[in-house]
Write a protein that holds these residues in place. Structure first.
Motif, mmCIF file in Angstrom:
data_model
loop_
_atom_site.group_PDB
_atom_site.id
_atom_site.type_symbol
_atom_site.label_atom_id
_atom_site.label_comp_id
_atom_site.label_asym_id
_atom_site.label_seq_id
_atom_site.Cartn_x
_atom_site.Cartn_y
_atom_site.Cartn_z
ATOM 1 N N ASP A 106 0.867 -1.174 0.000
ATOM 2 C CA ASP A 106 0.000 0.000 0.000
ATOM 3 C C ASP A 106 0.903 1.222 0.000
ATOM 4 O OD1 ASP A 106 -2.824 1.204 0.544
ATOM 5 O OD2 ASP A 106 -1.537 2.174 2.022
ATOM 6 N N VAL A 107 0.491 2.252 -0.705
ATOM 7 C CA VAL A 107 1.214 3.518 -0.646
ATOM 8 C C VAL A 107 0.207 4.605 -0.330
ATOM 9 C CG1 VAL A 107 1.008 4.029 -3.124
ATOM 10 C CG2 VAL A 107 2.896 5.006 -1.806
ATOM 11 N N THR A 108 0.604 5.554 0.497
ATOM 12 C CA THR A 108 -0.311 6.609 0.893
ATOM 13 C C THR A 108 0.397 7.949 0.840
ATOM 14 O OG1 THR A 108 -1.955 7.253 2.558
ATOM 15 C CG2 THR A 108 0.195 6.533 3.370
ATOM 16 N N GLY A 132 -8.714 9.638 10.745
ATOM 17 C CA GLY A 132 -8.959 9.605 9.306
ATOM 18 C C GLY A 132 -10.212 8.822 8.981
ATOM 19 N N ASN A 133 -10.137 7.999 7.922
ATOM 20 C CA ASN A 133 -11.320 7.250 7.492
ATOM 21 C C ASN A 133 -11.519 5.962 8.278
ATOM 22 O OD1 ASN A 133 -9.355 5.552 6.472
ATOM 23 N ND2 ASN A 133 -9.724 6.073 4.327
ATOM 24 N N GLY A 134 -10.639 5.688 9.213
ATOM 25 C CA GLY A 134 -10.799 4.528 10.075
ATOM 26 C C GLY A 134 -10.283 3.224 9.512
ATOM 27 N N VAL A 135 -9.770 3.232 8.263
ATOM 28 C CA VAL A 135 -9.313 1.990 7.640
ATOM 29 C C VAL A 135 -8.003 1.498 8.260
ATOM 30 C CG1 VAL A 135 -8.554 0.943 5.468
ATOM 31 C CG2 VAL A 135 -10.528 2.481 5.493
ATOM 32 N N MET A 136 -7.098 2.408 8.591
ATOM 33 C CA MET A 136 -5.812 2.068 9.211
ATOM 34 C C MET A 136 -4.951 1.186 8.305
ATOM 35 S SD MET A 136 -5.906 3.450 12.317
ATOM 36 C CE MET A 136 -7.136 4.129 13.438
ATOM 37 N N ALA A 137 -4.968 1.450 6.995
ATOM 38 C CA ALA A 137 -4.228 0.602 6.060
ATOM 39 C C ALA A 137 -2.728 0.632 6.338
ATOM 40 C CB ALA A 137 -4.510 1.035 4.622
ATOM 41 N N SER A 138 -2.156 1.827 6.446
ATOM 42 C CA SER A 138 -0.709 1.923 6.673
ATOM 43 C C SER A 138 -0.329 1.398 8.051
ATOM 44 C CB SER A 138 -0.246 3.375 6.525
ATOM 45 O OG SER A 138 -0.472 3.852 5.222
ATOM 46 N N LEU A 139 -1.063 1.820 9.077
ATOM 47 C CA LEU A 139 -0.736 1.387 10.430
ATOM 48 C C LEU A 139 -0.935 -0.116 10.580
ATOM 49 C CD1 LEU A 139 -2.209 4.252 12.656
ATOM 50 C CD2 LEU A 139 0.099 4.000 11.723
ATOM 51 N N GLY A 140 -1.957 -0.654 9.930
ATOM 52 C CA GLY A 140 -2.163 -2.096 9.977
ATOM 53 C C GLY A 140 -0.999 -2.847 9.370
ATOM 54 N N ARG A 169 7.722 2.061 14.052
ATOM 55 C CA ARG A 169 6.887 1.671 15.181
ATOM 56 C C ARG A 169 5.772 2.689 15.344
ATOM 57 N NH1 ARG A 169 10.213 1.425 20.325
ATOM 58 N NH2 ARG A 169 11.497 2.947 19.244
ATOM 59 N N ILE A 170 4.643 2.223 15.837
ATOM 60 C CA ILE A 170 3.497 3.092 16.102
ATOM 61 C C ILE A 170 3.551 3.489 17.573
ATOM 62 C CG2 ILE A 170 0.991 3.284 16.043
ATOM 63 C CD1 ILE A 170 1.093 0.858 14.041
ATOM 64 N N VAL A 171 3.530 4.799 17.832
ATOM 65 C CA VAL A 171 3.706 5.306 19.191
ATOM 66 C C VAL A 171 2.577 6.284 19.509
ATOM 67 C CG1 VAL A 171 5.273 6.516 20.751
ATOM 68 C CG2 VAL A 171 6.207 5.090 18.923
ATOM 69 N N ASP A 172 1.959 6.136 20.662
ATOM 70 C CA ASP A 172 0.927 7.080 21.082
ATOM 71 C C ASP A 172 1.518 8.476 21.224
ATOM 72 O OD1 ASP A 172 -1.074 5.213 21.135
ATOM 73 O OD2 ASP A 172 -0.882 4.787 23.277
ATOM 74 N N ARG A 191 -5.569 20.656 15.139
ATOM 75 C CA ARG A 191 -5.536 19.196 15.160
ATOM 76 C C ARG A 191 -4.340 18.711 15.969
ATOM 77 N NH1 ARG A 191 -5.637 16.264 9.759
ATOM 78 N NH2 ARG A 191 -3.732 17.441 9.453
ATOM 79 N N THR A 192 -4.570 17.762 16.833
ATOM 80 C CA THR A 192 -3.499 17.138 17.600
ATOM 81 C C THR A 192 -3.372 15.685 17.155
ATOM 82 O OG1 THR A 192 -3.896 18.567 19.497
ATOM 83 C CG2 THR A 192 -2.686 16.522 19.905
ATOM 84 N N PRO A 193 -2.159 15.191 16.910
ATOM 85 C CA PRO A 193 -2.008 13.803 16.464
ATOM 86 C C PRO A 193 -2.555 12.818 17.497
ATOM 87 C CG PRO A 193 0.039 15.037 16.180
ATOM 88 C CD PRO A 193 -0.867 15.895 16.993
ATOM 89 N N GLU A 194 -3.160 11.736 17.011
ATOM 90 C CA GLU A 194 -3.562 10.652 17.900
ATOM 91 C C GLU A 194 -2.371 9.760 18.216
ATOM 92 O OE1 GLU A 194 -6.788 8.587 16.044
ATOM 93 O OE2 GLU A 194 -8.262 10.117 16.619
ATOM 94 N N ARG A 195 -1.503 9.603 17.235
ATOM 95 C CA ARG A 195 -0.318 8.756 17.398
ATOM 96 C C ARG A 195 0.716 9.181 16.367
ATOM 97 N NH1 ARG A 195 -4.704 6.280 15.728
ATOM 98 N NH2 ARG A 195 -5.156 5.656 17.864
ATOM 99 N N TRP A 196 1.909 8.600 16.461
ATOM 100 C CA TRP A 196 2.999 8.915 15.547
ATOM 101 C C TRP A 196 3.579 7.622 14.988
ATOM 102 C CZ3 TRP A 196 4.968 13.998 14.739
ATOM 103 C CH2 TRP A 196 4.378 14.993 15.539
ATOM 104 N N VAL A 197 4.121 7.705 13.801
ATOM 105 C CA VAL A 197 4.947 6.630 13.262
ATOM 106 C C VAL A 197 6.394 7.082 13.395
ATOM 107 C CG1 VAL A 197 5.597 5.309 11.221
ATOM 108 C CG2 VAL A 197 3.178 5.809 11.669
ATOM 109 N N VAL A 198 7.162 6.350 14.187
ATOM 110 C CA VAL A 198 8.574 6.661 14.409
ATOM 111 C C VAL A 198 9.393 5.756 13.502
ATOM 112 C CG1 VAL A 198 10.454 6.724 16.082
ATOM 113 C CG2 VAL A 198 8.139 7.371 16.782
ATOM 114 N N LEU A 199 10.201 6.367 12.653
ATOM 115 C CA LEU A 199 10.947 5.641 11.629
ATOM 116 C C LEU A 199 12.436 5.655 11.948
ATOM 117 C CD1 LEU A 199 10.894 4.212 8.844
ATOM 118 C CD2 LEU A 199 11.148 6.467 7.795
#
Length: 247
Positions: A106-108, A132-140, A169-172, A191-199
């Motif tokens: 998947d690419v987003t 977002g749209n609730g799909v969580m494709a990238s995070l999944g 990693r997915i981080v709150d 807008r405040t982030p719900e979580r972060w992706v740490v790379l």
């Protein structure tokens, strides 16, 4: 010198399988050893040679080993140098590639104010995830397979791109903010982030400018976080209307 033998994968064509079973030349690039300091307090070690086994086989098959090794030597880093970190802070969009445990990809697209991708150090980046749209494709995908590819492109000024490949990693939000209190508390429209992706950066290298189009920014209102279907694009590709008509 003892030759390196590559075990056959069983998925390549006859020519590549023959290459896999032949004596491989000594790598022209020295192994890169990472000893990063994890921004969340953990330390992990990893060894990585630029490029994949598959691309190394194809370089031999198609006679591009010397050209590829020049690129590895001249352009590929296992961290972000000063110029790369400065580049990231100027970017307002990024393309993110992920795949699940089975390799389904998947690419987003992610966007925000310049610098929305946060530089946490020479080996670490983080980007915010909002409601977002609730799909969580990238995070999944990341939850199954930590390997992530990021491409940032300057279409306006320098006409250049930066590839960053690494492990995510997915981080709150609260967890990351406790370690990095200087993270922006809010972006546009509060807008405040719900979580972060740490790379964790494994590879960083240039994307050449020769085919990058020059774009001219035009002022527009961005409806950050809206649930208005029309403002989000509606049924632009006609999927919903076609399915409704078929009922």
């Amino acid at each position: 010198m003892t030759p390196v033998h590559l075990a056959p994968t069983g998925t390549a064509g006859p020519e590549l399988l023959q290459l896999e079973l032949s004596d491989a030349p000594s790598p022209a690039v020295t192994d890169i050893t990472l000893h990063p300091d994890d921004p969340l307090g953990e330390t992990r070690d990893a060894e990585h040679l630029p490029g994949s086994r598959g691309e190394h086989l194809l370089q031999r098959a198609f006679g591009t080993v010397d050209r590829a090794n020049r690129f590895y030597r001249d352009q590929v880093l296992d961290h972000l140098n000063d110029e790369m970190r400065s580049f990231v802070t100027r970017m307002d969009m990024a393309f993110i590639g992920t795949s699940d445990a089975a390799g389904e990809c998947d690419v987003t697209f992610r966007a925000g104010p310049p610098g929305f991708v946060q530089v946490l150090g020479e080996r670490w980046l983080a980007y915010p995830e909002y409601r977002g749209n609730g799909v969580m494709a990238s995070l999944g995908n990341i939850s199954e397979n930590a390997h992530v590819a990021m491409l940032l492109v300057d279409f306006v000024t320098d006409l250049i791109g930066l590839h960053v490949n690494g492990r995510a990693r997915i981080v709150d939000d609260a967890e990351l903010r406790a370690v990095h209190p200087d993270l922006p508390a809010e972006f546009e429209r509060g807008r405040t982030p719900e979580r972060w992706v740490v790379l964790e950066v494994v590879e960083a290298y240039i994307h050449c400018r020769k085919h990058i189009p020059r774009l001219v920014p035009v002022d527009r209102t961005r409806d950050w976080g809206t649930d208005d279907g029309r403002r989000k694009g509606g049924d632009f590709f006609g999927v919903r209307s076609a399915r409704t008509a078929a009922r």
